[in-house]
Motif scaffolding. Sequence first.
Motif, short mmCIF file in Angstrom:
data_model
loop_
_atom_site.label_atom_id
_atom_site.label_comp_id
_atom_site.label_asym_id
_atom_site.label_seq_id
_atom_site.Cartn_x
_atom_site.Cartn_y
_atom_site.Cartn_z
N GLU A 134 84.45 68.07 38.19
CA GLU A 134 85.11 69.38 38.23
C GLU A 134 86.42 69.31 39.01
OE1 GLU A 134 82.18 71.94 39.90
OE2 GLU A 134 81.02 72.11 38.04
N SER A 135 86.44 68.56 40.10
CA SER A 135 87.67 68.46 40.90
C SER A 135 88.76 67.70 40.13
CB SER A 135 87.38 67.75 42.23
OG SER A 135 87.05 66.39 42.03
N ILE A 136 88.34 66.80 39.23
CA ILE A 136 89.31 66.05 38.43
C ILE A 136 89.84 66.90 37.29
CG2 ILE A 136 89.61 64.06 36.88
CD1 ILE A 136 87.53 62.58 38.64
N THR A 137 88.93 67.55 36.56
CA THR A 137 89.34 68.34 35.40
C THR A 137 90.16 69.57 35.80
OG1 THR A 137 87.19 69.47 35.43
CG2 THR A 137 87.43 67.59 33.95
N SER A 138 89.92 70.06 37.02
CA SER A 138 90.70 71.22 37.49
C SER A 138 92.08 70.82 37.97
CB SER A 138 89.94 71.90 38.63
OG SER A 138 89.92 71.07 39.79
N GLY A 139 92.30 69.52 38.11
CA GLY A 139 93.60 69.06 38.59
C GLY A 139 93.67 68.96 40.09
N GLU A 140 92.56 69.26 40.77
CA GLU A 140 92.54 69.20 42.23
C GLU A 140 92.75 67.77 42.73
OE1 GLU A 140 89.34 69.82 45.87
OE2 GLU A 140 88.95 70.78 43.93
N LYS A 141 92.17 66.81 42.00
CA LYS A 141 92.30 65.41 42.39
C LYS A 141 92.56 64.55 41.16
CE LYS A 141 89.33 65.36 46.50
NZ LYS A 141 88.12 64.77 47.12
N ALA A 142 93.31 63.48 41.37
CA ALA A 142 93.50 62.49 40.31
C ALA A 142 92.26 61.61 40.27
CB ALA A 142 94.73 61.64 40.61
N PHE A 143 91.94 61.12 39.10
CA PHE A 143 90.75 60.28 38.93
C PHE A 143 90.78 59.10 39.91
CE2 PHE A 143 88.17 56.93 37.17
CZ PHE A 143 87.12 57.57 36.53
N GLU A 144 91.94 58.45 40.02
CA GLU A 144 92.06 57.27 40.86
C GLU A 144 91.85 57.60 42.34
OE1 GLU A 144 93.83 56.75 37.00
OE2 GLU A 144 94.15 58.29 38.55
N ASP A 145 92.37 58.76 42.78
CA ASP A 145 92.18 59.16 44.17
C ASP A 145 90.71 59.47 44.46
OD1 ASP A 145 94.87 58.88 44.66
OD2 ASP A 145 95.33 60.99 44.25
N ALA A 147 88.19 58.17 42.94
CA ALA A 147 87.47 56.90 42.95
C ALA A 147 87.58 56.24 44.32
CB ALA A 147 88.02 55.98 41.86
N LYS A 148 88.78 56.25 44.87
CA LYS A 148 88.99 55.64 46.19
C LYS A 148 88.19 56.36 47.27
CE LYS A 148 93.62 53.89 45.14
NZ LYS A 148 95.07 54.00 45.43
N GLU A 149 88.04 57.67 47.13
CA GLU A 149 87.37 58.46 48.16
C GLU A 149 85.85 58.40 48.09
OE1 GLU A 149 88.77 62.48 48.16
OE2 GLU A 149 90.88 61.89 48.16
N VAL A 150 85.28 58.45 46.87
CA VAL A 150 83.83 58.63 46.78
C VAL A 150 83.06 57.54 46.05
CG1 VAL A 150 84.11 61.14 46.87
CG2 VAL A 150 83.94 60.01 44.65
N SER A 151 83.73 56.71 45.26
CA SER A 151 82.99 55.73 44.47
C SER A 151 82.31 54.70 45.36
CB SER A 151 83.92 55.02 43.48
OG SER A 151 83.17 54.12 42.67
N THR A 152 81.05 54.39 45.05
CA THR A 152 80.31 53.39 45.82
C THR A 152 80.46 51.99 45.21
OG1 THR A 152 78.30 53.84 44.52
CG2 THR A 152 78.60 55.06 46.58
#
Length: 246
Positions: A134-145, A147-152
């Motif tokens: 939802e944060s990506i589709t809303s434009g709040e965050k870029a996919f790449e950002d 990924a850096k923040e939450v991807s395990t």
Amino acid sequence: MSNEVLAVVAGKEITNAELDAFLQNAPREQQAYVTNPQFRQQYLEQLISLHLFAQAGEDAKLEETEEFAKILENAKRDILAQLAMRETLKDVTVTDEEVAAYYEENKQQFTKGETVSAKHILVDSEEKCTSVLESITSGEKAFEDAAKEVSTCPSGARGGDLGEFGKGQMVKEFEEAAFAAEIGHVVGPVKTQFGYHLIKVEKKNEASVAAFDEVKEAIKRNLIQQKQNAAYNAKVQELKEKYLQK
């Protein structure tokens, strides 16, 4: 210098040239160290020990034993066989024309399957995955950002980039979602044994035939092996007819 004397055992000189020849028997993974002084010293000690034991065997007249004669006979057989096989195979060559002809006649062997280039985000719950989507589709965050923040997954440090991969390289659920996705669209959550994924396909590559330059060396090695096998088998048959007693 190659003729430099490094040690003398029972009057026999051990030269730098002999040490160099001895070092050629070092394991392949150690060959990078053959110029290292400490490494050479270790092998020199081994070579000296070899000479010492050889001298001890000579003093004990072991070369007069039946066992020595048998070992020597077997060694002679093996050396002669190796030299004869080398002589049989020395003229085996493959021309550039043969390599090119094989490529043209067997292009189906060099077909590369379709691939995709994709990025992903991996988290441990469906709820978290949906929230990130939802944060990506809303434009709040870029996919790449995101990924850096939450991807395990370790790929998170690269913005989720997995590079290019083909079928059979990823787990089934991930593969199916990635190959079905539209370029640039984020799909997910996709559940796998590792957790929940968001997938963004960057590029799709159709199945194609590998370029000649990509495979020519592999073709050449394969053809040489085939020719060597044929030459070897033909020589064995020839020698059987000449020497084998039935």
